[in-house]
Motif scaffolding. Structure first.
Motif, PDB file in Angstrom:
ATOM      1  N   VAL A  19       0.835  -1.203   0.000  1.00 24.00           N
ATOM      2  CA  VAL A  19       0.000   0.000   0.000  1.00 24.00           C
ATOM      3  C   VAL A  19       0.873   1.257   0.000  1.00 24.00           C
ATOM      4  O   VAL A  19       0.640   2.206  -0.751  1.00 24.00           O
ATOM      5  CB  VAL A  19      -0.951   0.006   1.210  1.00 24.00           C
ATOM      6  N   ASP A  20       1.915   1.239   0.823  1.00 34.33           N
ATOM      7  CA  ASP A  20       2.816   2.388   0.912  1.00 34.33           C
ATOM      8  C   ASP A  20       3.569   2.595  -0.401  1.00 34.33           C
ATOM      9  O   ASP A  20       3.701   3.726  -0.885  1.00 34.33           O
ATOM     10  CB  ASP A  20       3.797   2.181   2.062  1.00 34.33           C
ATOM     11  N   PHE A  21       4.056   1.506  -0.982  1.00 33.01           N
ATOM     12  CA  PHE A  21       4.795   1.629  -2.243  1.00 33.01           C
ATOM     13  C   PHE A  21       3.895   2.163  -3.352  1.00 33.01           C
ATOM     14  O   PHE A  21       4.298   3.047  -4.122  1.00 33.01           O
ATOM     15  CB  PHE A  21       5.375   0.273  -2.660  1.00 33.01           C
ATOM     16  N   LEU A  22       2.665   1.632  -3.462  1.00 28.39           N
ATOM     17  CA  LEU A  22       1.753   2.090  -4.501  1.00 28.39           C
ATOM     18  C   LEU A  22       1.451   3.579  -4.341  1.00 28.39           C
ATOM     19  O   LEU A  22       1.364   4.316  -5.333  1.00 28.39           O
ATOM     20  CB  LEU A  22       0.451   1.283  -4.466  1.00 28.39           C
ATOM     21  N   ASP A  23       1.301   4.020  -3.112  1.00 32.14           N
ATOM     22  CA  ASP A  23       1.019   5.433  -2.863  1.00 32.14           C
ATOM     23  C   ASP A  23       2.184   6.304  -3.333  1.00 32.14           C
ATOM     24  O   ASP A  23       1.993   7.319  -4.016  1.00 32.14           O
ATOM     25  CB  ASP A  23       0.750   5.654  -1.375  1.00 32.14           C
ATOM     26  N   ARG A  24       3.416   5.899  -2.996  1.00 35.69           N
ATOM     27  CA  ARG A  24       4.594   6.669  -3.408  1.00 35.69           C
ATOM     28  C   ARG A  24       4.778   6.609  -4.925  1.00 35.69           C
ATOM     29  O   ARG A  24       5.124   7.605  -5.573  1.00 35.69           O
ATOM     30  CB  ARG A  24       5.844   6.145  -2.694  1.00 35.69           C
ATOM     31  N   PHE A  25       4.546   5.443  -5.485  1.00 30.74           N
ATOM     32  CA  PHE A  25       4.656   5.259  -6.935  1.00 30.74           C
ATOM     33  C   PHE A  25       3.638   6.146  -7.654  1.00 30.74           C
ATOM     34  O   PHE A  25       3.950   6.827  -8.640  1.00 30.74           O
ATOM     35  CB  PHE A  25       4.412   3.782  -7.257  1.00 30.74           C
ATOM     36  N   GLY A  26       2.405   6.157  -7.136  1.00 30.28           N
ATOM     37  CA  GLY A  26       1.361   6.963  -7.746  1.00 30.28           C
ATOM     38  C   GLY A  26       1.674   8.450  -7.713  1.00 30.28           C
ATOM     39  O   GLY A  26       1.404   9.181  -8.679  1.00 30.28           O
ATOM     40  N   ARG A  27       2.252   8.908  -6.618  1.00 28.63           N
ATOM     41  CA  ARG A  27       2.602  10.329  -6.521  1.00 28.63           C
ATOM     42  C   ARG A  27       3.673  10.703  -7.552  1.00 28.63           C
ATOM     43  O   ARG A  27       3.649  11.797  -8.121  1.00 28.63           O
ATOM     44  CB  ARG A  27       3.078  10.647  -5.105  1.00 28.63           C
ATOM     45  N   ARG A  28       4.597   9.800  -7.791  1.00 27.57           N
ATOM     46  CA  ARG A  28       5.637  10.063  -8.792  1.00 27.57           C
ATOM     47  C   ARG A  28       5.011  10.120 -10.194  1.00 27.57           C
ATOM     48  O   ARG A  28       5.428  10.930 -11.026  1.00 27.57           O
ATOM     49  CB  ARG A  28       6.707   8.975  -8.724  1.00 27.57           C
ATOM     50  N   LEU A  29       4.026   9.257 -10.443  1.00 30.75           N
ATOM     51  CA  LEU A  29       3.372   9.261 -11.754  1.00 30.75           C
ATOM     52  C   LEU A  29       2.509  10.500 -11.937  1.00 30.75           C
ATOM     53  O   LEU A  29       2.415  11.043 -13.050  1.00 30.75           O
ATOM     54  CB  LEU A  29       2.525   7.996 -11.921  1.00 30.75           C
ATOM     55  N   LEU A  30       1.884  10.961 -10.858  1.00 29.49           N
ATOM     56  CA  LEU A  30       1.078  12.177 -10.943  1.00 29.49           C
ATOM     57  C   LEU A  30       1.912  13.357 -11.420  1.00 29.49           C
ATOM     58  O   LEU A  30       1.424  14.228 -12.156  1.00 29.49           O
ATOM     59  CB  LEU A  30       0.467  12.502  -9.578  1.00 29.49           C
ATOM     60  N   ALA A  31       3.157  13.383 -11.029  1.00 30.56           N
ATOM     61  CA  ALA A  31       4.047  14.478 -11.425  1.00 30.56           C
ATOM     62  C   ALA A  31       4.297  14.487 -12.931  1.00 30.56           C
ATOM     63  O   ALA A  31       4.716  15.515 -13.486  1.00 30.56           O
ATOM     64  CB  ALA A  31       5.372  14.378 -10.673  1.00 30.56           C
ATOM     65  N   LEU A  32       4.033  13.355 -13.589  1.00 27.49           N
ATOM     66  CA  LEU A  32       4.228  13.262 -15.041  1.00 27.49           C
ATOM     67  C   LEU A  32       2.932  13.493 -15.813  1.00 27.49           C
ATOM     68  O   LEU A  32       2.901  13.362 -17.037  1.00 27.49           O
ATOM     69  CB  LEU A  32       4.791  11.881 -15.407  1.00 27.49           C
ATOM     70  N   GLY A  33       1.864  13.818 -15.073  1.00 27.31           N
ATOM     71  CA  GLY A  33       0.545  13.928 -15.685  1.00 27.31           C
ATOM     72  C   GLY A  33       0.421  14.995 -16.749  1.00 27.31           C
ATOM     73  O   GLY A  33      -0.374  14.860 -17.685  1.00 27.31           O
ATOM     74  N   ARG A  34       1.191  16.073 -16.648  1.00 29.02           N
ATOM     75  CA  ARG A  34       1.102  17.114 -17.666  1.00 29.02           C
ATOM     76  C   ARG A  34       1.639  16.615 -19.005  1.00 29.02           C
ATOM     77  O   ARG A  34       1.092  16.935 -20.063  1.00 29.02           O
ATOM     78  CB  ARG A  34       1.872  18.353 -17.208  1.00 29.02           C
ATOM     79  N   ARG A  35       2.696  15.824 -18.941  1.00 28.91           N
ATOM     80  CA  ARG A  35       3.276  15.299 -20.177  1.00 28.91           C
ATOM     81  C   ARG A  35       2.487  14.107 -20.704  1.00 28.91           C
ATOM     82  O   ARG A  35       2.316  13.954 -21.921  1.00 28.91           O
ATOM     83  CB  ARG A  35       4.723  14.887 -19.909  1.00 28.91           C
ATOM     84  N   TYR A  36       2.018  13.263 -19.788  1.00 28.66           N
ATOM     85  CA  TYR A  36       1.233  12.084 -20.156  1.00 28.66           C
ATOM     86  C   TYR A  36      -0.066  12.113 -19.354  1.00 28.66           C
ATOM     87  O   TYR A  36      -0.100  11.629 -18.212  1.00 28.66           O
ATOM     88  CB  TYR A  36       2.002  10.793 -19.860  1.00 28.66           C
ATOM     89  N   PRO A  37      -1.154  12.670 -19.898  1.00 31.01           N
ATOM     90  CA  PRO A  37      -2.396  12.824 -19.135  1.00 31.01           C
ATOM     91  C   PRO A  37      -2.929  11.524 -18.549  1.00 31.01           C
ATOM     92  O   PRO A  37      -3.528  11.524 -17.468  1.00 31.01           O
ATOM     93  CB  PRO A  37      -3.367  13.406 -20.173  1.00 31.01           C
ATOM     94  N   GLU A  38      -2.708  10.397 -19.242  1.00 32.11           N
ATOM     95  CA  GLU A  38      -3.220   9.126 -18.741  1.00 32.11           C
ATOM     96  C   GLU A  38      -2.565   8.711 -17.430  1.00 32.11           C
ATOM     97  O   GLU A  38      -3.119   7.921 -16.657  1.00 32.11           O
ATOM     98  CB  GLU A  38      -3.064   8.021 -19.787  1.00 32.11           C
ATOM     99  N   LEU A  39      -1.364   9.252 -17.160  1.00 35.55           N
ATOM    100  CA  LEU A  39      -0.683   8.906 -15.907  1.00 35.55           C
ATOM    101  C   LEU A  39      -1.279   9.626 -14.718  1.00 35.55           C
ATOM    102  O   LEU A  39      -1.104   9.186 -13.570  1.00 35.55           O
ATOM    103  CB  LEU A  39       0.813   9.230 -16.015  1.00 35.55           C
ATOM    104  N   ALA A  40      -2.003  10.715 -14.963  1.00 34.39           N
ATOM    105  CA  ALA A  40      -2.666  11.404 -13.860  1.00 34.39           C
ATOM    106  C   ALA A  40      -3.763  10.514 -13.281  1.00 34.39           C
ATOM    107  O   ALA A  40      -3.857  10.339 -12.054  1.00 34.39           O
ATOM    108  CB  ALA A  40      -3.239  12.733 -14.336  1.00 34.39           C
ATOM    109  N   SER A  41      -4.585   9.915 -14.146  1.00 33.80           N
ATOM    110  CA  SER A  41      -5.640   9.008 -13.675  1.00 33.80           C
ATOM    111  C   SER A  41      -5.034   7.808 -12.959  1.00 33.80           C
ATOM    112  O   SER A  41      -5.540   7.362 -11.924  1.00 33.80           O
ATOM    113  CB  SER A  41      -6.487   8.533 -14.860  1.00 33.80           C
ATOM    114  N   LEU A  42      -3.951   7.289 -13.508  1.00 26.89           N
ATOM    115  CA  LEU A  42      -3.277   6.153 -12.891  1.00 26.89           C
ATOM    116  C   LEU A  42      -2.740   6.519 -11.519  1.00 26.89           C
ATOM    117  O   LEU A  42      -2.867   5.755 -10.552  1.00 26.89           O
ATOM    118  CB  LEU A  42      -2.144   5.687 -13.800  1.00 26.89           C
ATOM    119  N   GLY A  43      -2.141   7.701 -11.408  1.00 27.54           N
ATOM    120  CA  GLY A  43      -1.609   8.141 -10.127  1.00 27.54           C
ATOM    121  C   GLY A  43      -2.674   8.230  -9.062  1.00 27.54           C
ATOM    122  O   GLY A  43      -2.469   7.809  -7.908  1.00 27.54           O
TER     123      GLY A  43
END
Length: 370
Positions: A19-43
């Protein structure tokens, strides 16, 4: 390639370390959401609050399946993360085979993955990439307690030739098709602003993955007596231009060849190349094969009841505009389609996919009586 270490269950269902890893992983992906919009939903999907909500839906005494081997499609860059994350959340050891043909968003995800140093995740979760290698696929299949196969029918059939252990089974997500439904009366009642918003949402559903995602609409059924599709098509052309959608020369040729071929086969009554981005086909029914990005059939039915016999087992997602909820529930009950969602929601991944509750499928129930 080094064969991944596949230990038995080392994690528990809902393991806090995952759970902790997924949360940290998701936050890192959210930071890429402007370049890849689909990663925002994933984050957002990987946030602690969301994974906790999914875990709360599980009933009974649950235990991990064991080793899960995932073979996701190459044409939708984020599917492998959703599939893997739910299985990891269930406590499984996972091996995910990433296609060498995966796109830029998938490569960005893997870059983030490699940058995160977590010994528990490194021991139990494996992201690997290889082209065709029957020996490795056979070993991974034989070691799996569950095999998750995404892709075309031919790909699924080919992978099923590799034997599983007697207790193991496949979870398959083969070729699917999707379409949109619009209430003519609802469209006529809608304001210009609401129509515009609806078409922008339709654009997202169709164009993010070049209409190749199984849940992207390949046609529109207009439900009612009047013909109002022209306004919709004009708006879609305008939205595609504003979004800066580019049609590559090879795709333009693909669309011409495919649509003229459909006409030659008697499947299309009229072809309109509305713009480089939008091709409209008038047809009595949906053409379920992918004809190229931005090709949509437009068909008329007088009611949802008239549409019911046209729905086939292959149909997955129905995006809708202008209907009352009761109408949609009755339509779903009569057709058995997997998803009925508003415009703009076609590509939103759900833990219930193709009729499977994935988190439940990734665990097994234990019975204890006393």
């Amino acid at each position: 390639m080094t064969f991944p270490s596949l230990d038995g269950p080392l994690l528990a269902v809902g393991d806090e370390r995952v759970v902790d890893f997924l949360d940290r992983f998701g936050r890192r992906l959210l930071a890429l959401g402007r370049r890849y919009p689909e990663l925002a939903s994933l984050g957002f999907f990987l946030r602690r609050a969301e994974t906790g909500r999914q875990l709360s839906r599980l009933d009974g005494l649950r235990y991990p399946r064991g080793v899960v081997f995932h073979v996701p499609p190459a044409n939708v860059d984020t599917v492998f993360v959703y599939s893997w994350a739910l299985s990891a959340l269930a406590g499984n050891t996972n091996v995910v085979r990433i296609s060498p043909r995966a796109g830029a968003a998938a490569r960005a995800i893997l870059d983030v993955w490699r940058s995160m140093d977590d010994p528990v995740i490194a021991r139990t979760q494996h992201m690997i990439s290889y082209d065709r290698d029957d020996e490795l696929t056979a070993k991974l299949s034989a070691a799996a307690d569950l095999r998750v196969l995404w892709g075309g029918d031919d790909s699924v059939r080919a992978l099923r030739k590799f034997p599983l252990a007697p207790h193991a089974r496949d979870l398959t997500f083969p070729d699917r098709s999707s379409f949109a439904i619009v209430s003519v009366a609802g469209w006529q009642r809608a304001s210009e602003a609401r129509r515009r918003k609806a078409v922008e949402a339709f654009f997202t559903d169709a164009y993010w993955f070049d209409q190749a995602a199984c849940s992207s609409p390949r046609g529109v059924f207009w439900v009612g007596e009047d013909d109002v599709s022209a306004v919709f098509r004009e708006l879609l052309v305008a939205v595609a231009e504003e979004k800066g959608h580019l049609t590559e020369p090879a795709m333009a040729v693909q669309k011409r060849v495919a649509t003229y071929g459909a006409a030659a086969d008697g499947l299309v009554e009229k072809i309109s190349f509305d713009s480089h981005a939008v091709t409209s086909l008038e047809s009595e029914d949906l053409l379920r094969e992918w004809l190229g990005a931005g090709v949509f059939t437009h068909s008329k039915v007088s009611s949802l009841a008239e549409l019911v016999p046209k729905v086939v087992r292959k149909d997955q997602t129905v995006t809708h505009f202008g209907f009352e909820r009761a109408e949609l529930v009755e339509f779903a009950r009569k057709t058995g389609v997997d998803r009925v969602v508003p415009f703009g929601s076609a590509l939103e991944f759900s833990p219930v996919w193709d009729g499977y509750d994935l988190l439940a499928e990734f665990t097994k129930l234990i019975t204890v009586t006393g």
